[in-house]
Design a protein around this motif. Sequence first.
Motif, PDB file in Angstrom:
ATOM      1  N   TYR A  74       0.816  -1.208   0.000  1.00 16.92           N
ATOM      2  CA  TYR A  74       0.000   0.000   0.000  1.00 16.92           C
ATOM      3  C   TYR A  74       0.851   1.259   0.000  1.00 16.92           C
ATOM      4  O   TYR A  74       2.047   1.226   0.259  1.00 16.92           O
ATOM      5  N   PRO A 100       0.710   5.673   1.198  1.00 15.74           N
ATOM      6  CA  PRO A 100       0.091   6.489   2.241  1.00 15.74           C
ATOM      7  C   PRO A 100      -1.281   7.038   1.864  1.00 15.74           C
ATOM      8  O   PRO A 100      -2.088   7.338   2.728  1.00 15.74           O
ATOM      9  N   LEU A 101      -1.558   7.169   0.565  1.00 13.55           N
ATOM     10  CA  LEU A 101      -2.845   7.690   0.117  1.00 13.55           C
ATOM     11  C   LEU A 101      -3.313   6.883  -1.085  1.00 13.55           C
ATOM     12  O   LEU A 101      -2.550   6.682  -2.032  1.00 13.55           O
ATOM     13  N   PRO A 155      -7.052   6.118  -3.546  1.00 14.93           N
ATOM     14  CA  PRO A 155      -8.477   6.377  -3.750  1.00 14.93           C
ATOM     15  C   PRO A 155      -9.294   5.122  -3.449  1.00 14.93           C
ATOM     16  O   PRO A 155      -8.814   4.001  -3.636  1.00 14.93           O
TER      17      PRO A 155
END
Length: 125
Positions: free
Chosen positions: A7, A9-10, A12
């Motif tokens: 993953y 940090p951001l 959608p």
Amino acid sequence: MNIPTQYLPLMPYLILNEASAFLQFMKTVFNATEQLLVPADNNKIRHGELRIGEAVIMFADATEQWQEKPAGMYVYVAQVPETYAKALAQGATSLMEPHTQEYGFTAGFKDAFGNDWWIVEPEKE
């Protein structure tokens, strides 16, 4: 902060009608790969994760509790005309035909799920 390696940090998270069709659209247009797919009842997707390069897009089918929430996305692609043509062939509608802007060669389209996509070719070195 210990973020799992798969993953960023951001990321959608899209809540969509017809998440399975969105999955196929993403594979065809952006050569996205499945990272995770959690099925729900009635051939729906409870949670899905797609990769485009290092980027991760999470998505799921809309439910009574979680209503549809499309988004606008900005994506660097190798070939704007090819990606744009694939999107239109998959039912997307044009928002902006391919052309050169001050920030690069770009185009825009809206997919059948309500998402706006702005695609840009990175500048050649």
